[in-house]
Design an enzyme around this catalytic site. Sequence first.
Site, mmCIF file in Angstrom:
data_model
loop_
_atom_site.group_PDB
_atom_site.id
_atom_site.type_symbol
_atom_site.label_atom_id
_atom_site.label_comp_id
_atom_site.label_asym_id
_atom_site.label_seq_id
_atom_site.Cartn_x
_atom_site.Cartn_y
_atom_site.Cartn_z
ATOM 1 N N GLU A 19 0.790 -1.222 -0.029
ATOM 2 C CA GLU A 19 0.121 -0.040 0.041
ATOM 3 C C GLU A 19 0.999 1.263 0.151
ATOM 4 O OE1 GLU A 19 -2.565 1.860 -0.146
ATOM 5 O OE2 GLU A 19 -4.206 0.475 -0.036
ATOM 6 N N ARG A 102 -7.509 1.355 13.218
ATOM 7 C CA ARG A 102 -5.999 1.444 12.723
ATOM 8 C C ARG A 102 -5.941 2.417 11.579
ATOM 9 N NH1 ARG A 102 -5.124 -0.372 7.697
ATOM 10 N NH2 ARG A 102 -6.152 -2.144 6.699
ATOM 11 N N ASN A 104 -5.046 4.003 7.974
ATOM 12 C CA ASN A 104 -4.998 3.439 6.742
ATOM 13 C C ASN A 104 -4.335 4.567 5.904
ATOM 14 O OD1 ASN A 104 -5.655 1.066 5.260
ATOM 15 N ND2 ASN A 104 -7.252 2.082 4.130
ATOM 16 N N GLU A 122 -10.467 -5.282 10.750
ATOM 17 C CA GLU A 122 -11.051 -6.487 10.152
ATOM 18 C C GLU A 122 -11.699 -7.324 11.426
ATOM 19 O OE1 GLU A 122 -8.564 -5.019 6.908
ATOM 20 O OE2 GLU A 122 -8.370 -5.196 8.978
ATOM 21 N N ASN A 155 -9.552 5.979 2.832
ATOM 22 C CA ASN A 155 -8.497 5.281 1.710
ATOM 23 C C ASN A 155 -7.715 6.486 0.833
ATOM 24 O OD1 ASN A 155 -7.102 3.126 0.966
ATOM 25 N ND2 ASN A 155 -9.214 2.016 0.957
ATOM 26 N N ASP A 205 -9.539 2.214 -4.072
ATOM 27 C CA ASP A 205 -8.825 1.882 -2.820
ATOM 28 C C ASP A 205 -7.866 3.500 -2.926
ATOM 29 O OD1 ASP A 205 -6.853 1.402 -1.295
ATOM 30 O OD2 ASP A 205 -6.893 -0.862 -1.757
#
Length: 297
Positions: A19, A102, A104, A122, A155, A205
């Site tokens: 990422e 958390r 991102n 998740e 995102n 994303d």
Amino acid sequence: MMSSVKVECVVKESALIGEGPVWEESEQTLLFVDIGGQKIHRWSPSTNQIQSLETGESVGFVVPRRSGGYVAGVGRSIVAVDWSTQMMTPLLEVDEDKKNNRLNDGKVDPIGRLLAGTMGKETRPAEVQRQQGSLFSVNSDLSVTKHLNQVDISNGLDWSLDQKTFFYIDSLSLTVDAFDYDLLSGHIGNRRVVYRMEEGEGLPDGMTCDADGRLWVACYNAGRVIRIDPVTGVRLQTVSLPVTKTTSCCFGGPDYSDLYVTSASLGLNQSEQQLAGGTFRVTGLGVKGRPSTSFTG
């Protein structure tokens, strides 16, 4: 005439969730993270060497810091990273009331302010606790401003060429949104949709804006990056990749004409997609990106 677009896997080391690619101008290196693998990576195209730093917790993003080193989002903390000593120093924590969240994606705005978002962890693979996340900015004095809450998966983010529009993706909404952006105050407002994902385009994303003001959006679960015009809401181009879980993208290389694309291997077995989790370079697009800004804090 269409240019000949070429896609190659340049970092074959498989990330669980690659990422947040950022091109580091001064070093001519590509920075990116492996969220699930809990690592920050730094890859040099000229030497093809990769250096890595273990973060001990999930890491959502890493960006260069003007005073040297980097700043990363680790767990719910914004940390300073000294690459030479491999030391991480916590600077501040966010979402203190939401221990399961958390950090991102994060990116630095044109004047050096950091914008970053959170999401609920998740509970099971692909099952995110919804509306737990937020979007906030960190100013140069390390004060924090919260802009949005009830975000599903905070995102992709970037800014228009005139710096008056902030583009933002909350992945599960299946849209790319825009806000009016006040660069001096950092205030955002007047949210609207500039693009709705179509059938087969997966989840939006990570994202980057090119030098023509168009957006490149990585389509998770759809193995592609799309170029969209945020003014007309039209998809202009699709670049297909040999992996389904394309996660984010940025422009880099000596003249910013290479598009780097990260991917994830989480939940895939290697025989299905041998290059899953790799990082790809797309050349021949005939488009350039823009240098990133360093965080002033």
